[in-house]
Design a protein around this motif. Structure first.
Motif, short mmCIF file in Angstrom:
data_model
loop_
_atom_site.label_atom_id
_atom_site.label_comp_id
_atom_site.label_asym_id
_atom_site.label_seq_id
_atom_site.Cartn_x
_atom_site.Cartn_y
_atom_site.Cartn_z
N THR A 2 17.16 67.73 -29.23
CA THR A 2 16.31 68.45 -30.17
C THR A 2 15.35 69.36 -29.43
O THR A 2 14.92 69.05 -28.32
N THR A 3 15.04 70.48 -30.07
CA THR A 3 14.10 71.43 -29.49
C THR A 3 12.71 71.19 -30.07
O THR A 3 12.55 71.10 -31.28
N ALA A 4 11.71 71.07 -29.20
CA ALA A 4 10.34 70.84 -29.67
C ALA A 4 9.85 72.05 -30.44
O ALA A 4 10.09 73.20 -30.05
N VAL A 5 9.14 71.75 -31.54
CA VAL A 5 8.61 72.83 -32.38
C VAL A 5 7.42 73.48 -31.70
O VAL A 5 6.50 72.80 -31.23
N VAL A 6 7.45 74.80 -31.60
CA VAL A 6 6.32 75.55 -31.06
C VAL A 6 5.50 76.07 -32.25
O VAL A 6 6.00 76.88 -33.04
N PRO A 7 4.26 75.60 -32.43
CA PRO A 7 3.45 76.03 -33.56
C PRO A 7 3.28 77.55 -33.58
O PRO A 7 2.94 78.16 -32.56
N ALA A 8 3.51 78.13 -34.75
CA ALA A 8 3.39 79.59 -34.88
C ALA A 8 1.96 80.01 -35.13
O ALA A 8 1.62 81.18 -34.93
N SER A 9 1.11 79.07 -35.55
CA SER A 9 -0.28 79.41 -35.85
C SER A 9 -1.18 78.23 -35.54
O SER A 9 -0.71 77.10 -35.30
N GLU A 10 -2.47 78.49 -35.55
CA GLU A 10 -3.45 77.44 -35.31
C GLU A 10 -3.37 76.36 -36.39
O GLU A 10 -3.47 75.17 -36.11
N GLU A 11 -3.19 76.80 -37.63
CA GLU A 11 -3.11 75.86 -38.75
C GLU A 11 -1.90 74.93 -38.60
O GLU A 11 -1.99 73.71 -38.84
N GLU A 12 -0.76 75.51 -38.18
CA GLU A 12 0.44 74.69 -38.01
C GLU A 12 0.25 73.70 -36.88
O GLU A 12 0.70 72.55 -36.95
N LEU A 13 -0.40 74.14 -35.80
CA LEU A 13 -0.67 73.24 -34.68
C LEU A 13 -1.52 72.06 -35.13
O LEU A 13 -1.26 70.91 -34.77
N ILE A 14 -2.57 72.34 -35.92
CA ILE A 14 -3.45 71.28 -36.41
C ILE A 14 -2.67 70.31 -37.28
O ILE A 14 -2.82 69.08 -37.17
N ASP A 15 -1.82 70.83 -38.16
CA ASP A 15 -1.02 69.98 -39.04
C ASP A 15 -0.09 69.08 -38.22
O ASP A 15 0.04 67.88 -38.51
N LEU A 16 0.56 69.64 -37.19
CA LEU A 16 1.47 68.85 -36.36
C LEU A 16 0.70 67.78 -35.57
O LEU A 16 1.15 66.64 -35.44
N ALA A 17 -0.46 68.18 -35.03
CA ALA A 17 -1.27 67.23 -34.26
C ALA A 17 -1.77 66.09 -35.15
O ALA A 17 -1.74 64.92 -34.75
N ALA A 18 -2.21 66.45 -36.36
CA ALA A 18 -2.68 65.43 -37.29
C ALA A 18 -1.55 64.49 -37.69
O ALA A 18 -1.73 63.26 -37.78
N GLY A 19 -0.37 65.04 -37.92
CA GLY A 19 0.78 64.22 -38.27
C GLY A 19 1.18 63.28 -37.14
O GLY A 19 1.52 62.12 -37.36
N THR A 20 1.11 63.80 -35.91
CA THR A 20 1.45 62.99 -34.74
C THR A 20 0.46 61.85 -34.57
O THR A 20 0.85 60.70 -34.33
N TYR A 21 -0.83 62.17 -34.71
CA TYR A 21 -1.84 61.13 -34.54
C TYR A 21 -1.74 60.09 -35.66
O TYR A 21 -1.94 58.90 -35.43
N GLY A 22 -1.41 60.55 -36.86
CA GLY A 22 -1.21 59.62 -37.96
C GLY A 22 -0.08 58.65 -37.67
O GLY A 22 -0.17 57.46 -37.98
N ALA A 23 0.99 59.15 -37.06
CA ALA A 23 2.11 58.29 -36.68
C ALA A 23 1.68 57.27 -35.63
O ALA A 23 2.12 56.11 -35.65
N ILE A 24 0.81 57.71 -34.71
CA ILE A 24 0.30 56.78 -33.68
C ILE A 24 -0.49 55.65 -34.34
O ILE A 24 -0.35 54.48 -33.98
N LEU A 25 -1.33 56.01 -35.30
CA LEU A 25 -2.13 55.00 -36.00
C LEU A 25 -1.24 54.02 -36.76
O LEU A 25 -1.46 52.81 -36.75
N ARG A 26 -0.20 54.56 -37.41
CA ARG A 26 0.71 53.70 -38.16
C ARG A 26 1.47 52.76 -37.23
O ARG A 26 1.68 51.59 -37.54
N SER A 27 1.88 53.29 -36.06
CA SER A 27 2.59 52.44 -35.10
C SER A 27 1.66 51.36 -34.55
O SER A 27 2.09 50.24 -34.26
N GLY A 28 0.37 51.71 -34.40
CA GLY A 28 -0.61 50.72 -33.94
C GLY A 28 -0.76 49.60 -34.95
O GLY A 28 -0.84 48.41 -34.59
N ARG A 29 -0.79 49.96 -36.23
CA ARG A 29 -0.87 48.95 -37.29
C ARG A 29 0.38 48.08 -37.31
O ARG A 29 0.31 46.87 -37.53
N GLU A 30 1.52 48.71 -37.09
CA GLU A 30 2.77 47.96 -37.07
C GLU A 30 2.77 46.97 -35.91
O GLU A 30 3.25 45.83 -36.04
N MET A 31 2.21 47.38 -34.77
CA MET A 31 2.09 46.49 -33.62
C MET A 31 1.25 45.27 -33.97
O MET A 31 1.61 44.13 -33.66
#
Length: 252
Positions: A2-31
């Motif tokens: 898979t090819t990593a998504v390159v954010p086209a804008s600042e807003e998209e970057l923030i959305d991707l970063a927030a989604g990634t961090y949310g996944a980290i939090l969920r995985s922490g809860r699962e742990m």
């Protein structure tokens, strides 16, 4: 691939970063949820076997064989204590997380929330011994890290690094010791230098390391090279000197 998504804008970057961090939090809860479930099973196992250490050891070996990874009994005891501390109610873990207002980690819970093991509350004598060994190992590791940090701060020839040295060293000092790196001699290094208890433990740790390395060398079934022999022969007079100095100080 898979090819990593390159954010086209600042807003998209923030959305991707927030989604990634949310996944980290969920995985922490699962742990935490999985550790809690493991603790429940270990607790049942302990109760069925009248809290015998042999039962925990057998369980650890069985899990290791099934998972293909070595699981030590200490980890199982920790999980059981995690479960026991919250009364077998996982919701109480999430309630604590809400009260503290930041995501909990298993390491934080074990070190800061779960009651420390002592001789009176241990499920069996072996658990108390394992806990002591674990704490001693952590202290020994801290000693080696501080000694390594001290050598870096002093620099070649034992000189102290000045404030004009590169920032990379100062940043490392700050990250390891969690003290201000403005003065390398300040903070944890100064505390350790002034602590008789630390100095005593430091010596004991270093001597223990020498003994362990010698025992490991003795167990090796290969001949020493000429360079190895010369290196070891240079250690002998140093050890003799240390022992002699210690005997003189004891007699004084």
């Amino acid at each position: 691939m898979t090819t990593a998504v390159v954010p086209a804008s600042e807003e998209e970057l923030i959305d991707l970063a927030a989604g990634t961090y949310g996944a980290i939090l969920r995985s922490g809860r699962e742990m935490l949820r999985l550790k809690f479930e493991l603790g429940r099973l270990v607790t049942i196992h302990l109760q069925r076997h009248t809290y015998a250490h042999a039962a925990v050891t057998t369980l650890a070996k069985s899990i290791s064989g099934a998972c293909g990874k070595v699981i030590v009994p200490q980890r199982l005891y920790e999980a059981a204590r995690f479960y026991d501390t919250f009364g077998g109610q996982l919701e109480r873990v999430w309630e604590l997380e809400r009260r503290l207002s930041y995501p909990l980690t298993y390491t934080f819970l074990i070190r800061s929330i779960i009651p420390k093991v002592h001789e009176g509350n241990a499920w069996n004598p072996e658990e108390w011994e394992l806990y002591q060994d674990h704490q001693l190992t952590r202290l020994e590791k801290a000693v080696h890290e501080i000694e390594s940090l001290k050598r870096k701060v002093e620099g070649p020839g034992g000189r102290t690094v000045s404030s004009g040295e590169p920032m990379s060293l100062k940043e490392e000092l700050g990250s390891v010791s969690q003290v201000s790196a403005v003065e390398p001699s300040a903070g944890v290094l100064t505390i350790c230098e002034d602590s008789e208890g630390y100095q005593r433990f430091r010596v004991t740790t270093l001597v223990s390391a020498i003994v362990q390395y010698c025992q490991q060398l003795e167990a090796v079934q290969e001949f020493l090279s000429e360079v190895d022999r010369q290196s070891l022969s240079g250690v002998v007079p140093i050890v003799d000197k240390l022992v002699g100095r210690s005997l003189q100080e004891a007699a004084a």
